[in-house]
Scaffold this motif. Structure first.
Motif, PDB file in Angstrom:
ATOM      1  N   GLU A 135       0.761  -1.617   0.076  1.00 40.44           N
ATOM      2  CA  GLU A 135      -0.066  -0.248   0.171  1.00 40.44           C
ATOM      3  C   GLU A 135       0.621   1.131  -0.128  1.00 40.44           C
ATOM      4  N   LYS A 137       1.571   5.358  -1.667  1.00 39.47           N
ATOM      5  CA  LYS A 137       0.729   6.345  -2.688  1.00 39.47           C
ATOM      6  C   LYS A 137       1.522   6.639  -3.924  1.00 39.47           C
ATOM      7  N   ASP A 138       0.229   7.287  -4.789  1.00 36.29           N
ATOM      8  CA  ASP A 138       1.211   7.460  -6.403  1.00 36.29           C
ATOM      9  C   ASP A 138       1.165   8.941  -5.792  1.00 36.29           C
ATOM     10  N   SER A 140       0.245  11.000  -7.687  1.00 36.13           N
ATOM     11  CA  SER A 140      -0.865  12.091  -7.143  1.00 36.13           C
ATOM     12  C   SER A 140      -1.452  12.155  -5.418  1.00 36.13           C
ATOM     13  N   GLY A 141      -0.844  11.337  -4.821  1.00 39.76           N
ATOM     14  CA  GLY A 141      -1.944  11.163  -3.107  1.00 39.76           C
ATOM     15  C   GLY A 141      -2.434  10.015  -3.492  1.00 39.76           C
ATOM     16  N   LYS A 142      -2.898   9.576  -3.992  1.00 43.80           N
ATOM     17  CA  LYS A 142      -4.087   8.267  -4.356  1.00 43.80           C
ATOM     18  C   LYS A 142      -3.465   6.577  -4.402  1.00 43.80           C
ATOM     19  N   THR A 143      -3.745   6.018  -3.505  1.00 45.91           N
ATOM     20  CA  THR A 143      -3.644   5.138  -2.461  1.00 45.91           C
ATOM     21  C   THR A 143      -3.494   3.480  -3.512  1.00 45.91           C
ATOM     22  N   VAL A 144      -2.290   2.674  -3.649  1.00 40.95           N
ATOM     23  CA  VAL A 144      -1.868   2.020  -4.640  1.00 40.95           C
ATOM     24  C   VAL A 144      -1.729   0.720  -3.979  1.00 40.95           C
ATOM     25  N   ASN A 148      -5.537  -4.202  -5.876  1.00 42.53           N
ATOM     26  CA  ASN A 148      -6.651  -3.361  -6.714  1.00 42.53           C
ATOM     27  C   ASN A 148      -6.367  -3.565  -7.719  1.00 42.53           C
ATOM     28  N   THR A 211       0.955   3.336 -14.325  1.00 46.00           N
ATOM     29  CA  THR A 211       0.939   3.933 -12.299  1.00 46.00           C
ATOM     30  C   THR A 211       2.355   4.577 -11.936  1.00 46.00           C
TER      31      THR A 211
END
Length: 381
Positions: A135, A137-138, A140-144, A148, A211
């Motif tokens: 887990e 953050k990419d 842009s701050g989105k969780t990767v 998923n 990503t």
């Protein structure tokens, strides 16, 4: 400056306090601040409420548990794992680590503790080729999370600003543009403790649309036991590894430095990737779980300790203590000298020394290759 590395499984009894109060814990790429700890000169004791924040374990009536791992803990009286003081229960994180054979390092002056991976937690990876989840953050701050991307074929691909492979982002973007509509995703990780400032220009220059994650703590390298960049791992729709760690360039590389050659058949690697995306498990490039498991070696005790030291070095670099960072990075390098990631990440912060240091180590390989040769079938026609 005092460093303590502890790997024994013995019990450490409570004694007169040397320091008390807050602590910082480094684990799985995360930094966790603990406001209150129980005073002990040797061990880290936290409240049961703080335990999950530290390492994911939860204290239950049957013991300290994480997924299928559960270590019995007697909570009715004081013991090596649990004590009660003035009505408050305290859990011994470091004694748990000893029981689990988990490496850890303490910086006594700062109250920072760094923990390696729990060996038992790697069982599904080592035995059944299940890709470890993560887990992060990419950009842009989105969780990767890897989980998923179930239902897609995934290429995990690492690189770094301190490697010439930084210029291959555009090459992988070309591959992604060609294959993304076939249920395929590239998860690209810049292994850069320097963060976005170090990796930004190369992601942007390559016009990446896949990503993108700046992996400041080298979480992916740790989880998949990578020692160099660029490295790739193929993961199928069910989250199983199809091909483990391999050198991953998007095109052929051939150069000679100091009379010693570096050659990678990246075109064959990408051709195999196309074949797997088209044929799935029927591709001759797809390994069975048993074949993959044979290619994955568990880390030794020393290698696990090296990871704990490396994370400590990263922490002190981020907090501006360069001297202490160098000390811990140096220890990591001595414990695992085959890790180019450890060495080159350290050297990247002293650019004038990086080139000579790399060349010396590179030439010191003798006849051994810098990149392990790719084990690929003949290129599909």
């Amino acid at each position: 400056m005092r460093i303590a590395a502890i790997f024994s499984l013995g019990c450490v009894l409570m004694s007169a306090a040397v320091w008390a109060g807050p602590a910082v814990v480094l684990y799985q790429g995360q930094t966790t601040a603990i406001e209150t700890t129980l005073a002990d000169p040797n061990d880290l004791w936290v409240t049961p409420a703080d335990l999950p924040r530290v390492n994911g374990f939860v204290l239950k009536p049957e013991g300290a548990c994480l997924d299928a791992i559960c270590v019995p803990v007697k909570q009715s009286e004081d013991g090596p794992l649990y004590v009660t003081r003035e009505g408050q229960g305290w859990f011994n994180v470091t004694e748990l680590a000893r029981k689990l054979r988990q490496a850890f390092v303490r910086d006594a002056d700062s109250g920072v503790w760094s923990f390696g991976e729990v060996p038992a937690a790697q069982a599904s990876y080592l035995q059944a080729a299940i890709a470890p989840d993560f887990e992060l953050k990419d950009r842009s701050g989105k969780t990767v999370k890897l989980s998923n991307f179930r239902g897609k074929k995934v290429l995990i691909q690492t690189w770094a600003s301190w490697c010439g492979c930084r210029n291959d982002v555009a090459g992988w973007e070309k591959v992604y543009t060609e294959l993304k509509d076939k249920g395929f995703e590239i998860l690209s990780f810049a292994e850069d403790t320097g963060g976005e400032a170090a990796a930004r220009q190369f992601f942007d220059k390559g016009k990446a649309t896949f990503t993108q994650v700046v992996d400041e703590n080298h979480v992916i390298s740790r989880l998949y036991n990578m020692v160099n960049v660029p490295t790739g791992v193929w993961i199928d729709e069910q989250g199983r590894i199809v091909r483990p760690n391999e050198t991953a360039y998007s095109s052929d590389v051939s150069l000679t430095l100091g009379g010693k050659s570096i050659a990678v058949n990246g075109a064959d690697y990408v051709a195999g990737l196309r074949d797997w995306i088209e044929k799935g498990g029927q591709s001759e490039y797809a390994m069975s779980p048993e074949e993959v498991a044979k290619h994955i070696a568990p880390r030794t005790t020393g290698e696990e300790a090296a990871e704990a030291y490396f994370q400590m070095g990263n922490h002190f670099h981020r907090t501006g203590d360069a001297a202490r960072a160098d000390q811990y990075w140096g220890k990591a390098q001595s414990l695992r000298p085959d890790s180019w990631n450890y060495h080159r990440q350290d050297w990247s912060f002293t650019p004038t020394e990086a080139g000579p240091n790399w060349m010396k180590k590179f030439l010191g390989l003798g006849d051994a290759p810098y990149y392990a040769p790719l084990e690929l079938p003949a290129r599909p026609q």
